[in-house]
Scaffold this motif. Structure first.
Motif, PDB file in Angstrom:
ATOM      1  N   UNK A 133       0.859  -1.181   0.000  1.00  0.00           N
ATOM      2  CA  UNK A 133       0.000   0.000   0.000  1.00  0.00           C
ATOM      3  C   UNK A 133       0.892   1.227   0.000  1.00  0.00           C
ATOM      4  N   UNK A 134       0.537   2.203  -0.805  1.00  0.00           N
ATOM      5  CA  UNK A 134       1.290   3.451  -0.709  1.00  0.00           C
ATOM      6  C   UNK A 134       0.356   4.557  -0.260  1.00  0.00           C
ATOM      7  N   UNK A 135       0.913   5.488   0.446  1.00  0.00           N
ATOM      8  CA  UNK A 135       0.135   6.569   1.054  1.00  0.00           C
ATOM      9  C   UNK A 135       0.613   7.907   0.479  1.00  0.00           C
ATOM     10  N   UNK A 136      -0.280   8.889   0.501  1.00  0.00           N
ATOM     11  CA  UNK A 136       0.028  10.198  -0.101  1.00  0.00           C
ATOM     12  C   UNK A 136       1.205  10.907   0.571  1.00  0.00           C
ATOM     13  N   UNK A 137       1.544  10.504   1.783  1.00  0.00           N
ATOM     14  CA  UNK A 137       2.665  11.148   2.483  1.00  0.00           C
ATOM     15  C   UNK A 137       4.005  10.495   2.160  1.00  0.00           C
ATOM     16  N   UNK A 138       3.978   9.474   1.279  1.00  0.00           N
ATOM     17  CA  UNK A 138       5.228   8.806   0.909  1.00  0.00           C
ATOM     18  C   UNK A 138       5.473   7.503   1.639  1.00  0.00           C
ATOM     19  N   UNK A 139       4.666   7.193   2.641  1.00  0.00           N
ATOM     20  CA  UNK A 139       4.833   5.903   3.329  1.00  0.00           C
ATOM     21  C   UNK A 139       4.473   4.772   2.355  1.00  0.00           C
ATOM     22  N   UNK A 140       5.213   3.695   2.439  1.00  0.00           N
ATOM     23  CA  UNK A 140       4.864   2.484   1.692  1.00  0.00           C
ATOM     24  C   UNK A 140       4.814   1.346   2.705  1.00  0.00           C
ATOM     25  N   UNK A 141       3.719   0.595   2.645  1.00  0.00           N
ATOM     26  CA  UNK A 141       3.539  -0.484   3.625  1.00  0.00           C
ATOM     27  C   UNK A 141       3.517  -1.821   2.893  1.00  0.00           C
ATOM     28  N   UNK A 142       4.329  -2.742   3.351  1.00  0.00           N
ATOM     29  CA  UNK A 142       4.349  -4.092   2.779  1.00  0.00           C
ATOM     30  C   UNK A 142       3.756  -5.070   3.780  1.00  0.00           C
ATOM     31  N   UNK A 143       2.812  -5.845   3.299  1.00  0.00           N
ATOM     32  CA  UNK A 143       2.204  -6.918   4.099  1.00  0.00           C
ATOM     33  C   UNK A 143       2.821  -8.216   3.612  1.00  0.00           C
ATOM     34  N   UNK A 144       3.524  -8.913   4.490  1.00  0.00           N
ATOM     35  CA  UNK A 144       4.301 -10.081   4.047  1.00  0.00           C
ATOM     36  C   UNK A 144       4.131 -11.250   5.019  1.00  0.00           C
ATOM     37  N   UNK A 145       4.448 -12.424   4.500  1.00  0.00           N
ATOM     38  CA  UNK A 145       4.543 -13.593   5.379  1.00  0.00           C
ATOM     39  C   UNK A 145       5.721 -14.456   4.946  1.00  0.00           C
ATOM     40  N   UNK A 146       6.191 -15.319   5.847  1.00  0.00           N
ATOM     41  CA  UNK A 146       7.381 -16.109   5.511  1.00  0.00           C
ATOM     42  C   UNK A 146       7.115 -17.030   4.317  1.00  0.00           C
TER      43      UNK A 146
END
Ligand SMILES: NC(=O)c1ccc[n+]([C@@H]2O[C@H](COP(=O)([O-])OP(=O)(O)OC[C@H]3O[C@@H](n4cnc5c(N)ncnc54)[C@H](OP(=O)(O)O)[C@@H]3O)[C@@H](O)[C@H]2O)c1
Length: 175
Positions: free
Chosen positions: A162-175
């Motif tokens: 997911x990317x956010x307008x403030x520049x944050x990028x979030x990765x949802x991951x699993x092993x």
């Protein structure tokens, strides 16, 4: 089985705090987005237990506010004995054995708050089931790493980004 979720923010160069433990760079004004909590509220709804290292606990105690998770069961991992304290239980037994047993108990998911030492311990033991990592567009140059140097290489599967307008990028991951 309950899942251990590492939900944490990191700088682009992989630090979760400055060398002195400071995390104020995370809360810089320029990153605030009205009505956006970066999945924090949903995370809190999905868990009933937190896990943190003693250093992270000390940082939380230093914030000028009441303990933030009074309605959760909060475990602090430490190798030393500590006097009883409000809202938390200190884990004195082997931390990986403790977490393995905790996962087998009934309940909601478990938020691994951090910091780097306990992230590394639980990663190496294969006890982290989900990673929700928020990358903050800043290079700190030095600090406390998300995972300690020397952590064995590990491939993760990205379930979502997911990317956010403030520049944050979030990765949802699993092993
Ligand atoms: N960016 C973020 O979102 C975020 C999130 C969380 C934390 N942080 C930051 O991370 C920093 C702290 O990280 P850190 O890596 O220095 O420390 P930490 O992982 O929070 O805590 C380290 C402590 O955990 C205990 N510990 C470590 N290994 C253990 C083991 N095998 N068994 C039992 N206990 C064990 C030890 O406590 P004793 O010394 O008492 O034995 C050790 O000193 C803080 O500055 C905090 O603000 C940032």
């Amino acid at each position: 089985m309950r899942r251990v979720i590492l939900y944490i923010a990191t700088s682009l160069d992989g630090y979760i705090a400055r060398p002195n433990g400071d995390t104020s760079w995370l809360h810089d004004e320029r990153y605030s987005l009205e009505g956006e909590d970066f999945g924090y509220g949903a995370l809190l709804q999905s868990i009933d237990t937190t896990l943190m290292g003693y250093k992270t606990y000390q940082v939380i105690l230093g914030f000028d506010m009441p303990f933030p998770y009074p309605d959760k069961v909060n475990y602090v991992l430490s190798r030393s004995p500590h006097a009883d304290a409000a809202h938390v239980q200190f884990v004195q037994e082997d931390a990986t054995v403790f977490v393995r047993n905790l996962k087998r108990q009934q309940g909601k998911n478990i938020w691994l708050i951090g910091g780097g030492q306990v992230n590394t311990l639980l990663l190496k033991a294969g006890l982290i089931d989900e990673f929700i990592i928020t990358y903050v567009p800043v290079i700190l140059g030095d600090g406390i790493p998300l995972f300690a140097q020397g952590t064995p290489e590990k491939q993760l599967h990205v379930l979502e980004s997911k990317s956010f307008r403030n520049g944050f990028v979030q990765l949802w991951m699993q092993p």
